[in-house]
Design a protein around this motif. Structure first.
Motif, short mmCIF file in Angstrom:
data_model
loop_
_atom_site.label_atom_id
_atom_site.label_comp_id
_atom_site.label_asym_id
_atom_site.label_seq_id
_atom_site.Cartn_x
_atom_site.Cartn_y
_atom_site.Cartn_z
N ALA A 83 34.21 38.86 35.02
CA ALA A 83 34.97 39.11 36.23
C ALA A 83 36.45 39.03 35.91
CB ALA A 83 34.60 38.10 37.31
N VAL A 84 37.26 39.52 36.84
CA VAL A 84 38.72 39.46 36.73
C VAL A 84 39.22 38.68 37.94
CG1 VAL A 84 40.84 40.82 36.74
CG2 VAL A 84 38.86 41.64 35.50
N LEU A 85 40.10 37.72 37.70
CA LEU A 85 40.63 36.92 38.80
C LEU A 85 41.69 37.69 39.58
CD1 LEU A 85 41.03 33.39 37.21
CD2 LEU A 85 39.14 34.30 38.52
N VAL A 86 41.61 37.61 40.91
CA VAL A 86 42.57 38.26 41.79
C VAL A 86 43.02 37.26 42.85
CG1 VAL A 86 41.67 40.59 41.45
CG2 VAL A 86 40.73 39.19 43.25
N ASP A 87 44.13 37.58 43.53
CA ASP A 87 44.56 36.75 44.64
C ASP A 87 44.00 37.33 45.94
OD1 ASP A 87 46.10 38.98 44.86
OD2 ASP A 87 48.03 37.97 44.76
N LYS A 88 44.46 36.83 47.07
CA LYS A 88 43.90 37.27 48.36
C LYS A 88 44.25 38.71 48.69
CE LYS A 88 43.52 32.76 50.40
NZ LYS A 88 43.85 31.88 51.52
N ASN A 89 45.32 39.24 48.09
CA ASN A 89 45.70 40.64 48.32
C ASN A 89 45.11 41.58 47.29
OD1 ASN A 89 47.27 39.80 50.48
ND2 ASN A 89 49.03 39.41 49.16
N LEU A 90 44.15 41.11 46.50
CA LEU A 90 43.46 41.86 45.44
C LEU A 90 44.39 42.28 44.32
CD1 LEU A 90 40.97 44.06 47.49
CD2 LEU A 90 40.59 41.85 46.43
N ASN A 91 45.47 41.54 44.10
CA ASN A 91 46.33 41.76 42.94
C ASN A 91 45.84 40.89 41.79
OD1 ASN A 91 48.08 43.48 44.37
ND2 ASN A 91 49.16 41.71 45.21
N PRO A 92 45.71 41.44 40.59
CA PRO A 92 45.22 40.63 39.46
C PRO A 92 46.18 39.50 39.11
CG PRO A 92 45.25 42.97 38.93
CD PRO A 92 45.92 42.82 40.24
N ILE A 93 45.61 38.36 38.73
CA ILE A 93 46.43 37.21 38.33
C ILE A 93 46.94 37.40 36.91
CG2 ILE A 93 46.35 34.73 37.86
CD1 ILE A 93 44.47 34.46 40.22
N GLY A 94 46.10 37.88 36.01
CA GLY A 94 46.50 38.11 34.63
C GLY A 94 47.24 39.42 34.48
N SER A 95 47.83 39.60 33.30
CA SER A 95 48.58 40.83 33.06
C SER A 95 47.85 41.78 32.10
CB SER A 95 49.96 40.50 32.49
OG SER A 95 49.82 39.78 31.28
N ARG A 96 46.71 41.37 31.57
CA ARG A 96 45.89 42.22 30.70
C ARG A 96 44.43 42.00 31.01
NH1 ARG A 96 47.00 40.94 24.67
NH2 ARG A 96 45.09 42.12 24.52
#
Length: 121
Positions: A83-96
């Motif tokens: 999985a890829v971690l996202v915030d509540k606005n569905l923006n990814p937390i990581g940069s890669r």
């Protein structure tokens, strides 16, 4: 079958290694598929992570061990559940994002995940 209480490896550079899925926000069933938004608890982190152990996070499932039928001709299965971690606005937390992402995630409007990865299936 992938369902609630499944461990997911994290495929980005946010500093988290594993999360435990506790809820599926996309559907009301227990089954989890690629592209679902899940809620998880952090179970394993790197030493340099900004996130803390046992925090509640959101994630988007990008890989499953389960076979996926594409166009009734091809079967795709991956080596791990990721999985890829996202915030509540569905923006990814990581940069890669490490590893491959299926192309049909583009239809589910996760275009920001598409811009962070290199490999597609």
């Amino acid at each position: 079958m992938t369902q609630i209480n499944t461990y997911f490896n994290i495929a980005d550079n946010s500093g988290v290694k594993k999360i435990l899925c506790i809820q599926n926000l996309t559907k009301k069933t227990k089954k989890i598929e690629i592209g679902d938004l899940i809620v998880g608890v952090i179970k394993k982190i790197n030493n340099t992570s900004k996130l803390i152990y046992s925090n509640i996070v959101y994630g988007i499932v990008i890989r499953l061990k389960k076979n996926i039928n594409l166009y009734k001709k091809y079967n795709i299965s991956f080596n791990d559940n990721s999985a890829v971690l996202v915030d509540k606005n569905l923006n990814p937390i990581g940069s890669r994002i490490f590893g491959t992402i299926p192309k049909f995630l583009k239809k589910k409007n996760y275009l920001k995940l598409y811009s962070l990865t290199v490999d597609f299936i």
